[in-house]
Scaffold this motif. Structure first.
Motif, short mmCIF file in Angstrom:
data_model
loop_
_atom_site.label_atom_id
_atom_site.label_comp_id
_atom_site.label_asym_id
_atom_site.label_seq_id
_atom_site.Cartn_x
_atom_site.Cartn_y
_atom_site.Cartn_z
N SER A 1 62.90 59.73 37.91
CA SER A 1 62.36 59.58 39.26
C SER A 1 62.94 58.35 39.95
N SER A 2 63.11 58.48 41.27
CA SER A 2 63.53 57.37 42.12
C SER A 2 62.89 57.60 43.49
N GLN A 3 61.97 56.72 43.86
CA GLN A 3 61.18 56.92 45.08
C GLN A 3 62.08 57.03 46.31
N GLY A 4 61.86 58.09 47.09
CA GLY A 4 62.59 58.28 48.34
C GLY A 4 63.93 58.94 48.20
N GLN B 1 69.96 52.70 46.97
CA GLN B 1 68.81 53.45 46.47
C GLN B 1 68.37 52.88 45.13
N SER B 2 67.06 52.88 44.94
CA SER B 2 66.51 52.30 43.71
C SER B 2 66.99 53.07 42.48
N GLU C 1 62.98 63.64 44.63
CA GLU C 1 63.01 62.32 44.01
C GLU C 1 62.62 62.34 42.54
N THR C 2 62.31 63.51 41.99
CA THR C 2 61.92 63.61 40.58
C THR C 2 62.60 64.82 39.95
#
Length: 872
Positions: free
Chosen positions: A548-551, A528-529, A579-580
């Motif tokens: 935040s990290s998309q997805g 995960q990003s 995600e936020t």
């Protein structure tokens, strides 16, 4: 045991070697600075800077008193005292005594607060200074020391090598002698480690195997909990020494070793028998049950021989401890063994019992491993079987059978054979256990396998349900099934392809394995990003930042600098679904965040440290007219008791500073007066709010509360005449129009003080009711000085108001007016300056005056006319 003794000696040696390094730390990391108010010099230094010790504050040989001072700590505060070391001081002042309670340091001025007086010409005669924590309690490990120069006495103490310290009095009380100079320093108290180090040395010579496990563990805990260095203060070191000494004195010697040399069952059927020593098994067919062994269990020829050689004198029936090479089969039931179970090659151990137990094994050649039962063999699976050596197992290794809760390999090269039907719930190859081997039979089962040590090899046809590979070069050469593999290290190889597998990011050398028969069978899981934190560094509190990290399925973060964890009971971790995540920054903190997503490896942790941004402080606030109780300071934001003269109608505000400034919501440029002055009313509190905002800085609000209620009341002179005529026998300053109380508020003057140029007409003095008696007619000049005024609107009385030296010439016709009424007395005629009137002619003269006034149609007669009537 010898290895543990060597380890302990090494630990003590390292600790003792560290102590001189600690002792090299600076003795006096804490500094002192001060400034004060000196007779004839005013504030010193004049520019508001600070004087650093060892320079004195004050003078010598100039006979100048110290009237006040402020002191602060500088330099390096030890980490264990950060925000908890304060310097407090009290002063004895001329005519006032001690300004603060001598017995309660919590209320003494501290760290840059002023102690003493200004503008009252009062000397400081004595002082007391202490070091405390934030609660006002004494701090050990440091001492505040001080010296001074006292009028007629000189230096105190007289010996320059001597100091007054820690709350003792410097100066005099009751002798009226001024303190002229002051010198202050903070010193670190030296810590004596002699007894502490001697005790550690004595403990280092003890041998663990000589004492019971419980007493030895108590000593180890005392050592861990009471590790001290020269950085600790004497109280802490003495307390630690006492605690360790108590644990050392509590060591319990093991009893002589118990030897079982005949087949049979030993131990009670129920309950538990405690053996405070080692147990030696030197015969086949022995069952041990319900024993609590505070020592080692020795089984087999080699181990018994080693024990005999080590401690023959303490062994029960020492002459009987003659061993042979026969393999022993030993059964243990519900045993607690404090240290190692030591097996000779070829010995067999069967472990049964109804309670989970943990055992540490020591084999010939130094092989070590641990096992736990899964709640015992009775009713929960086959009894656990341990075989050491070549008989039934690999040479120098072990054979394991039955049901096993956990098996951990601790030493390099350990070889393990899993017997048919064996079940291991958790098998671990520890990090330091390199090049280990595991052979599993076709019916053996490993539920969870963790491989940390490098070079591990797994052969045989047993089943592995789940394996995590963290050590490099792991080889799975057998034909058994591996249901799932989590591959996190380079160079893994599989003779049989796992049912499914994942490969972690960062694995440079991918695993080798046969190709899948028909697609599928594993994948490389993505990561995960990494979360993005929207801000960092200095921010204006309170500030809102986002993570935040998309997805991501959720964001995990901490605010105390610890790493976030996705684990039950991770108390410091905050979990936000989605995600936020938003977080409010309202104090200095370090935020660490991790993103979690199903089917992905958790993201790497991102970090951001936040501090308070610089304040948007003003550089100045000017108020007009002059006010009381207001001294602007950039970092003082509340001014609660500002006063102005009672007659002030409004206040003009001129703020200065960078950024956007508003006064009561109205924008105003820096250095420019507010266009509309702020109106104020007598005895009504008015709040003035000034706000300054600058980009990237914390907005600051200054609050000023003003009440027109103080200052000098100045009456207005409404009548100034060279000939102010008084027609009554007393001059009423409240009704004669001489004075008017501004600003239009009615008031009454009393206690009027004045001087007369001719005291035969009006005598100098003070009149309580504002009515000045006239002694006789004539002309006199009065010089007014001061009075009291009572404002009728509020009932407030102001004493000693200033009358601006008003000179008024009074022409008195008061007694002439009485004579004109035709009812004058002899005294009235005399005070009117008319002579010749006595009691015998008084009635006739009064009648003549009345007739003359009637003839003149009521016009008052002047003095000369009446004098002519008398003279006829």
């Amino acid at each position: 045991m010898k290895s543990k003794f060597i380890f302990w000696c090494t630990f003590v040696t390292m600790l003792l070697l560290c102590l001189p390094v600690t002792a090299l730390a600076a003795d006096n990391p804490v500094g002192v600075a001060y400034r004060g108010h000196i007779q004839d010099l005013g504030d010193y230094p004049a520019d508001g800077s600070w004087v650093d010790s060892p320079t004195i504050i004050g003078t010598e040989g100039q006979s100048k008193r110290i009237e006040g001072f402020e002191i602060k700590l500088t330099g390096t505060i030890p980490a264990n005292l950060q925000n908890d070391l304060e310097l407090r001081y009290n002063v004895h002042v001329q005519n006032k005594g001690w300004l603060y309670d001598e017995n309660d340091t919590t209320n003494w001025p501290k760290d840059s607060n002023y102690a003493g007086t200004r503008g009252e010409s009062l000397r400081i005669e004595a002082t007391k200074i202490v070091l405390t924590d934030s609660d006002g309690k004494p701090v050990s490990g440091f001492s505040v020391q001080y010296r001074g120069h006292v009028q007629n006495v000189g230096d105190l103490p007289a010996d320059e090598s001597q100091w007054i310290a820690d709350g003792d009095q410097l100066g005099t009380v009751g002798s009226s002698l001024r303190l002229e100079a002051l010198l202050v320093k903070v010193v670190k108290n030296q810590t004596d480690l002699t007894a502490y180090q001697a005790l550690l040395t004595a403990i280092g010579k003890t041998v663990e195997s000589d004492y019971t496990a419980a007493s030895w563990e108590t000593l180890q805990k005392a050592l861990t909990d009471n590790a001290e260095t020269a950085n600790n203060n004497q109280t802490e070191v003495d307390k630690a020494t006492t605690a360790i000494q108590k644990a050392y004195d509590g060591l319990v010697k093991k009893a002589a070793a118990v030897v079982y040399d005949k087949a049979g069952t030993y131990g009670p059927e129920t309950g538990t028998e405690v053996i405070n020593g080692d147990v030696i098994v030197k015969a086949d067919g022995i069952t041990l049950r319900n024993l609590h062994i505070n020592g080692d269990l020795y089984v087999g020829a080699e181990q018994v021989a080693a024990k005999t050689e080590e401690n023959t004198a303490e062994t029960t029936n020492a002459s009987q401890v003659v061993v042979n090479n026969t393999d022993y089969n030993t059964i243990i039931q519900n045993l607690y063994i404090a240290y190692f179970t030591r097996l000779a090659a070829g010995t067999h151990l069967t472990i049964t019992g109804s309670q989970p137990q943990a055992f540490a094994f020591f084999l010939p050649g130094g092989t070590q491993f641990t096992v736990t039962t899964p709640g015992g063999g009775i009713g929960t699976g086959a009894p656990m079987q341990i075989t050491a050596g070549a008989s039934g197992g690999p040479a120098g290794g072990i054979s394991v059978g039955g049901t096993i809760g956990s098996l951990s390999l601790l030493t390099p090269g350990t070889q393990v054979s899993l017997a048919p039907g064996s079940q291991v719930q958790q098998l671990s190859v520890q990090t330091g256990a390199s090049n280990c081997g595991v052979i599993s039979s076709s019916t053996a089962l490993i539920q969870n396998l963790v491989v940390q040590g490098p070079g591990a090899t797994f052969t045989g046809s047993g089943t592995i349900q789940n394996v995590v590979v963290q050590g490099t070069g792991a080889t799975f050469a057998g034909s058994g099934m591996i249901q799932h593999a989590d591959i996190q290290a380079d160079g893994a190889s599989f003779a049989t392809r796992p049912g499914d597998f994942t490969v972690a990011p960062g694995v440079a050398t991918p695993p080798s394995m046969p190709a899948p028969p028909s697609g599928g069978g594993g994948y490389y899981a993505p990561t995960q990003s990494q979360p993005v934190i929207s801000s960092t560094g200095a921010v204006a509190f309170p500030a809102t930042v986002t993570i935040s990290s998309q997805g991501a399925d959720c964001i995990c973060y901490t605010t105390n600098g610890s790493d976030p964890m996705m684990a039950t009971g991770a108390q410091d971790t905050i979990l936000i679904i989605g995600e936020t995540a938003s977080i409010t920054i309202d104090h200095d903190m370090t935020v660490k965040a991790m993103a979690v997503r199903a089917g992905y490896y958790n993201s790497t942790i991102t970090s951001a440290t936040f501090t308070q941004a610089a304040s948007a402080d003003l550089t100045g606030i000017a108020l007009s007219p002059a006010v009381g109780n207001f001294n602007f300071s950039a970092n003082t934001y509340n001014y609660p008791n500002v006063t102005v003269p009672y007659d002030t109608p409004s206040i003009t505000i001129t703020p200065s500073g960078s950024g956007s400034i508003t006064v009561n919501g109205t924008p105003v440029d820096s250095g420019t007066e507010l266009a509309t002055p702020v109106p104020v009313s007598f005895q009504v509190e008015t709040t003035i709010t000034i706000v300054n905002q600058e980009p990237g800085k914390t907005p600051k609000t200054y609050t000023i509360k003003v009440t027109p209620s103080s200052g000098t009341v100045t009456p207005l002179v409404s009548t100034i005449k060279t000939a102010f005529t008084a027609t009554a026998t007393s001059l009423d300053v409240n009704t004669s129009g001489i004075f008017d109380i501004k600003p239009g508020t009615s008031g009454v003057l009393s206690k009027v003080e004045f001087a007369s140029a001719d005291e035969s007409i009006i005598a100098s003095g003070t009149v309580a009711d504002g009515k000045i008696p006239i002694l006789k007619d004539g002309t006199v000049t009065l010089l007014f000085k001061k009075a009291s005024v009572t404002l009728l609107q509020s009932g407030t009385t102001y004493d000693k108001i200033s009358l601006p030296n008003v000179e008024i010439t009074i022409i008195s016709t008061a007694y002439l007016a009485k004579v004109n009424t035709g009812t004058g007395t002899v005294d009235d005629y005399d005070k009117a300056g008319i002579t010749g009137v006595v009691a015998d002619n008084l009635s006739g003269i009064n009648q003549a005056v009345t007739a003359a006034r009637n003839a003149a149609n009521g016009t008052e007669l002047d003095k000369d006319t009446i004098q002519n009537l008398v003279d006829l």
